[in-house]
Scaffold this motif. Structure first.
Motif, PDB file in Angstrom:
ATOM      1  N   GLY A  42       0.741  -1.199  -0.006  1.00 25.35           N
ATOM      2  CA  GLY A  42      -0.066  -0.175   0.004  1.00 25.35           C
ATOM      3  C   GLY A  42       0.708   1.312   0.078  1.00 25.35           C
ATOM      4  O   GLY A  42       1.971   1.174  -0.323  1.00 25.35           O
ATOM      5  N   GLU A  43       0.212   2.293   0.560  1.00 30.18           N
ATOM      6  CA  GLU A  43       0.700   3.675   0.504  1.00 30.18           C
ATOM      7  C   GLU A  43       1.029   3.659   2.122  1.00 30.18           C
ATOM      8  O   GLU A  43       0.037   4.104   2.672  1.00 30.18           O
ATOM      9  N   PRO A  44       2.312   3.640   2.531  1.00 33.74           N
ATOM     10  CA  PRO A  44       2.426   4.047   3.838  1.00 33.74           C
ATOM     11  C   PRO A  44       1.998   5.221   4.565  1.00 33.74           C
ATOM     12  O   PRO A  44       1.516   5.218   5.689  1.00 33.74           O
ATOM     13  N   LEU A  45       1.889   6.258   3.628  1.00 35.09           N
ATOM     14  CA  LEU A  45       1.791   7.335   4.046  1.00 35.09           C
ATOM     15  C   LEU A  45      -0.048   7.611   4.382  1.00 35.09           C
ATOM     16  O   LEU A  45      -0.571   8.644   4.763  1.00 35.09           O
ATOM     17  N   ALA A  46      -0.835   6.598   3.912  1.00 39.45           N
ATOM     18  CA  ALA A  46      -2.090   6.321   4.209  1.00 39.45           C
ATOM     19  C   ALA A  46      -2.296   6.341   5.550  1.00 39.45           C
ATOM     20  O   ALA A  46      -3.401   6.317   6.095  1.00 39.45           O
ATOM     21  N   ARG A  47      -1.300   5.848   6.308  1.00 43.56           N
ATOM     22  CA  ARG A  47      -1.445   5.814   7.877  1.00 43.56           C
ATOM     23  C   ARG A  47      -1.063   7.162   8.469  1.00 43.56           C
ATOM     24  O   ARG A  47       0.022   7.688   8.137  1.00 43.56           O
ATOM     25  N   GLU A  48      -1.819   7.635   9.162  1.00 46.75           N
ATOM     26  CA  GLU A  48      -1.517   9.134   9.799  1.00 46.75           C
ATOM     27  C   GLU A  48      -0.367   9.079  10.797  1.00 46.75           C
ATOM     28  O   GLU A  48       0.463  10.115  10.861  1.00 46.75           O
ATOM     29  N   ASP A  49      -0.125   7.957  11.436  1.00 43.85           N
ATOM     30  CA  ASP A  49       1.298   7.864  12.117  1.00 43.85           C
ATOM     31  C   ASP A  49       2.556   7.573  11.749  1.00 43.85           C
ATOM     32  O   ASP A  49       3.441   6.912  12.198  1.00 43.85           O
ATOM     33  N   ALA A  50       2.478   7.772  10.281  1.00 47.40           N
ATOM     34  CA  ALA A  50       3.736   7.189   9.435  1.00 47.40           C
ATOM     35  C   ALA A  50       4.995   7.959  10.423  1.00 47.40           C
ATOM     36  O   ALA A  50       6.171   7.139  10.309  1.00 47.40           O
TER      37      ALA A  50
END
Ligand code: SF4
Ligand code: SF4
Lengths: 90, 370
Positions: free
Chosen positions: B61-69
């Protein structure tokens, strides 16, 4: 690009040391290198401030039994190889 | 003694705003509510660092889709891990980038689908290209090491020179030219993606010319399509030998695609320690070392270089995960690859402008996890 006497080699962006002492490893985006003793000493001297001449002088002092011309040649070859790999900049 | 892992690939989410037709994510993706929490990921990173892992590759996926990156990067950095963010760039605002840099991010890999906006968006199934260009400029202003990743395949490989020129204009330290590997969604779209022999030969010439020209300025690494190689790639550096992957839901895998192999159970980091999984789990032991190897690998001098190739590819093509990777020219099942190549090299190269207007779609886009 040729390494010159006045070049100031340093670790390239994205390359850094990890670990301690004998196990010190140079880590870069696509891998890591565990260097043997001499190579590690050379690279540790590459702080972006010392010139290549100064690095060679320190190596001559540390390895006073070796031929200075050989030291210079080997260090230059090593750094140029790492430059090609984008591990070192100067 | 069993070596310990050196790299951890953390697929922190399968969510992604793009729909790349070559995405290597599994067809059955982990859903958002199954994802490990921030604390759970932090626990995984801490264990990895203790085991001696050097590199942490944050991907999706896109790791930046997680707010806590950024929070995850910062924690991993504090554990001493070398952090690499593998991203499409979507979701990278100036603010977030600033946070990531401050968190100690070591390296970022930004992927591009093409040199031209329309085809790039066509491949990604969304409009992202222009945004990526502005993101590259932002990255370049920081000290974080920057790699541009260009994914090449049958539909864009002829623009390779243009793609290299685009990469050059973005001034990264590294350029990775990656031929699509046929896993996940790319497996489904293989016919549309597999290049012709001529395309591959031409691309290799272009790459080596660019490598010479840019020596010391941009380091160019390229991943060749293994269907055209004589020997297989050393997938993951050998099964359970160097790397491990943890998927969004905490499943620990020896390889990106390992879930395609039937009757292989994977442990979850929610139940077991990383160390236990690495040393004792059935899945990591199954194809480790040489005992599982069939002929001709067993007697082959190259077995310490390529470890018999990729287990997932062997399974997907032959139906037997313990077979010699069929891309190997010595493999009993190599004929299957030859057939595919025959097919790929018949007729002209596909031209997408004409394909687009046809009724039958050329490919399927990657879906979103449920
Ligand atoms: S390959 Fe494309 S769709 Fe798949 S995770 Fe990466 S950016 Fe998203
Ligand atoms: S026979 Fe097996 S070990 Fe030998 S090159 Fe082929 S895949 Fe590698």
């Amino acid at each position: 690009m040729e390494l010159e006497s006045s070049s100031q080699p340093r670790l390239a962006a994205g390359c850094r040391w990890a670990g301690e002492g004998e196990n010190r490893t140079i880590v870069f985006p696509e891998g890591a290198l565990r260097l043997e003793q001499t190579a590690r000493v050379v690279l540790e001297l590459c702080d972006g401030k010392r010139t290549f001449d100064e690095i060679v002088r320190e190596l001559e002092r540390a390895y006073d039994k070796s031929d200075p011309a050989t030291i210079r040649r080997d260090a230059a070859r090593f750094l140029e190889r790492l430059w090609q790999k984008k591990v070192v900049e100067f | 003694m069993q070596d310990l892992p050196l790299a951890l690939i953390a697929e922190i989410t399968h969510r992604c705003p793009l729909h790349c037709v070559y995405c290597s994510n599994p067809l059955a993706m982990a859903s958002a509510h199954a994802e490990l929490s921030t604390e759970e990921w932090q626990g995984v990173f801490e264990q990895a660092a203790k085991l001696g892992v050097l590199h942490l590759h944050l991907t999706g996926g896109e790791p930046l889709a997680r707010e806590d990156a950024a929070q995850l990067v910062s924690f991993a950095h504090a554990c001493g891990l070398y952090t690499n963010l593998i991203t499409s760039g979507i979701g990278l605002s100036e603010r977030r980038w600033h946070d990531l840099v401050a968190s100690g991010l070591d390296h970022i890999q930004l992927s591009f689908q093409d040199s031209r906006e329309t085809s790039a968006n066509w491949i990604a199934g969304t409009r992202a290209h222009a945004l990526k260009l502005s993101i590259a400029a932002m990255i370049r202003q920081s000290k974080v090491a920057f790699t541009v990743n260009m994914v090449v395949h049958r539909q864009n490989i002829e623009r390779l020179d243009e793609m290299i020129a685009l990469a050059e204009s973005l001034q990264p330290q590294r350029l990775e030219i990656a031929h699509v590997q046929y896993y996940g969604w790319a497996w489904k779209n293989k016919q549309a993606l597999l290049p012709t022999r001529e395309q591959v030969a031409e691309s290799l010439d272009k790459i080596s010319a660019a490598q010479k020209r840019l020596m010391g300025i941009i380091r160019i690494d390229s991943v060749v399509p293994d269907y055209y190689a004589r020997f297989p790639k050393a997938c993951m550096g050998g099964w359970g030998r160097r790397e491990l992957l943890v998927d969004p839901s905490g499943k620990a895998l020896p390889c990106h695609a390992a879930t395609v192999i039937p009757r292989l159970e994977f442990e979850n980091v929610r139940q077991r320690s990383l160390e236990w999984i690495w040393l004792h789990s059935d899945s990591f032991q199954r194809f480790r070392g040489e005992d599982w190897m069939p002929m001709p690998c067993r007697d082959c001098d190259r077995r310490k270089l390529d470890f018999g190739g990729c287990r997932c590819q062997a399974f997907m093509i032959t139906g037997d995960a313990a077979a010699t990777d069929p891309v190997c020219s010595l493999a009993p099942a190599h004929g299957l690859i030859e057939q595919e190549l025959l097919h790929a090299n018949r007729g002209r190269t596909a031209d997408h402008s004409s394909q687009k207007s046809e009724h039958a779609p050329l490919w399927v886009y990657r879906a979103q996890p449920g």
